[in-house]
Scaffold this motif. Structure first.
Motif, mmCIF file in Angstrom:
data_model
loop_
_atom_site.group_PDB
_atom_site.id
_atom_site.type_symbol
_atom_site.label_atom_id
_atom_site.label_comp_id
_atom_site.label_asym_id
_atom_site.label_seq_id
_atom_site.Cartn_x
_atom_site.Cartn_y
_atom_site.Cartn_z
ATOM 1 N N ALA A 174 -3.165 -7.950 -8.800
ATOM 2 C CA ALA A 174 -4.170 -6.907 -8.990
ATOM 3 C C ALA A 174 -3.639 -5.579 -8.475
ATOM 4 O O ALA A 174 -2.716 -5.529 -7.654
ATOM 5 N N ALA A 175 -4.243 -4.503 -8.964
ATOM 6 C CA ALA A 175 -3.912 -3.151 -8.513
ATOM 7 C C ALA A 175 -5.209 -2.453 -8.145
ATOM 8 O O ALA A 175 -6.258 -2.706 -8.755
ATOM 9 N N ALA A 176 -5.141 -1.586 -7.150
ATOM 10 C CA ALA A 176 -6.320 -0.826 -6.735
ATOM 11 C C ALA A 176 -5.906 0.596 -6.380
ATOM 12 O O ALA A 176 -4.778 0.833 -5.948
ATOM 13 N N GLU A 177 -6.843 1.496 -6.569
ATOM 14 C CA GLU A 177 -6.633 2.909 -6.254
ATOM 15 C C GLU A 177 -7.863 3.410 -5.510
ATOM 16 O O GLU A 177 -8.979 3.064 -5.859
ATOM 17 N N LEU A 178 -7.635 4.217 -4.472
ATOM 18 C CA LEU A 178 -8.733 4.753 -3.672
ATOM 19 C C LEU A 178 -8.692 6.269 -3.737
ATOM 20 O O LEU A 178 -7.630 6.872 -3.609
ATOM 21 N N ARG A 179 -9.862 6.849 -3.956
ATOM 22 C CA ARG A 179 -9.960 8.313 -3.958
ATOM 23 C C ARG A 179 -11.271 8.723 -3.325
ATOM 24 O O ARG A 179 -12.217 7.937 -3.289
ATOM 25 N N GLY A 180 -11.306 9.958 -2.842
ATOM 26 C CA GLY A 180 -12.571 10.507 -2.383
ATOM 27 C C GLY A 180 -13.538 10.514 -3.558
ATOM 28 O O GLY A 180 -13.128 10.731 -4.709
ATOM 29 N N ALA A 181 -14.816 10.285 -3.298
ATOM 30 C CA ALA A 181 -15.801 10.158 -4.380
ATOM 31 C C ALA A 181 -15.849 11.384 -5.278
ATOM 32 O O ALA A 181 -16.135 11.271 -6.469
ATOM 33 N N ASP A 182 -15.560 12.551 -4.737
ATOM 34 C CA ASP A 182 -15.615 13.785 -5.528
ATOM 35 C C ASP A 182 -14.229 14.352 -5.816
ATOM 36 O O ASP A 182 -14.093 15.542 -6.108
ATOM 37 N N VAL A 188 0.842 -1.199 0.000
ATOM 38 C CA VAL A 188 0.000 0.000 0.000
ATOM 39 C C VAL A 188 0.875 1.246 0.000
ATOM 40 O O VAL A 188 1.848 1.331 0.746
ATOM 41 N N GLN A 189 0.501 2.205 -0.832
ATOM 42 C CA GLN A 189 1.139 3.512 -0.841
ATOM 43 C C GLN A 189 0.101 4.539 -0.406
ATOM 44 O O GLN A 189 -0.947 4.673 -1.066
ATOM 45 N N PHE A 190 0.379 5.240 0.686
ATOM 46 C CA PHE A 190 -0.490 6.312 1.145
ATOM 47 C C PHE A 190 0.004 7.589 0.470
ATOM 48 O O PHE A 190 1.127 8.028 0.710
ATOM 49 N N LEU A 191 -0.809 8.169 -0.385
ATOM 50 C CA LEU A 191 -0.390 9.301 -1.207
ATOM 51 C C LEU A 191 -0.740 10.641 -0.589
ATOM 52 O O LEU A 191 -0.067 11.635 -0.829
ATOM 53 N N ARG A 192 -1.816 10.671 0.172
ATOM 54 C CA ARG A 192 -2.234 11.872 0.898
ATOM 55 C C ARG A 192 -3.313 11.454 1.880
ATOM 56 O O ARG A 192 -3.807 10.320 1.821
ATOM 57 N N ALA A 193 -3.704 12.344 2.751
ATOM 58 C CA ALA A 193 -4.702 12.006 3.767
ATOM 59 C C ALA A 193 -6.030 11.621 3.110
ATOM 60 O O ALA A 193 -6.462 12.254 2.145
ATOM 61 N N ALA A 251 -5.898 10.315 -6.262
ATOM 62 C CA ALA A 251 -5.971 9.172 -5.356
ATOM 63 C C ALA A 251 -5.368 9.536 -4.006
ATOM 64 O O ALA A 251 -4.417 10.317 -3.923
ATOM 65 N N CYS A 252 -5.915 8.960 -2.947
ATOM 66 C CA CYS A 252 -5.328 9.128 -1.621
ATOM 67 C C CYS A 252 -4.456 7.929 -1.272
ATOM 68 O O CYS A 252 -3.584 8.030 -0.407
#
Length: 162
Positions: free
Chosen positions: A127-135, A100-105, A139-140
């Motif tokens: 597999a790869a995954a990316e998480l971002r705030g819905a709006d 996991v890479q934490f990119l920002r809060a 990516a965070c």
């Protein structure tokens, strides 16, 4: 539901067979329920999947950011689900490594995780995954996962008497 199939896997297969449109709540896993998880898109042919999460205040630290373990769990769900989606019902996958890479809060709110299969072999999936705030556009957090492919164990029966 087939007693030999992982309930998450069965939910994914049902989602793929359903007409596209409405999000599906992930009710097959207690943590997924706690995180307000819904399936919002999946393309088995392309090997991509998107999940939405709405973690509540219990998972937010005093600085307004979602706790890192919860961010990691959201990425793990996405990576595992995209792999499960591509497997036949008699197969399963478990996460063996998650980088996991934490990119920002990850500020409290609604999140969308986008996952894709990088490689699907006979015994391992990547597999790869990316998480971002819905709006949000950025990516965070992101993750790479390695998942050995297995055969599922039957789920134990839950008796009301026991």
């Amino acid at each position: 539901m087939n007693p030999g199939i992982n309930p998450d896997h069965a939910l994914l297969l049902d989602f793929l067979r359903a007409p596209p449109g409405a999000p599906w709540p992930v009710h097959t896993n207690a943590l997924a329920q706690e995180l307000g998880t819904t399936l919002i898109a999946a393309d088995a042919e392309a090997g991509t999947l998107s999940l939405c999460f709405t973690p509540d205040a219990r998972f937010v630290q005093g600085n307004g950011a979602v706790q890192g373990g919860i961010v990691t769990a959201m990425l793990d769900f996405a990576a595992a689900f995209v792999v499960l989606m591509k497997l036949p019902p008699e197969r399963a996958a478990v996460t063996a490594a998650l980088d996991v890479q934490f990119l920002r809060a990850a500020r409290a709110g609604r999140f969308v995780a986008h996952a894709r299969i990088k490689r699907l072999g006979a015994t391992l999936a990547f597999a790869a995954a990316e998480l971002r705030g819905a709006d949000e556009d950025q990516a965070c957090a992101s993750a790479s996962a390695v998942l050995p492919l297995t055969h599922p164990r039957p789920q134990p029966r839950r008796d009301s008497a026991g």
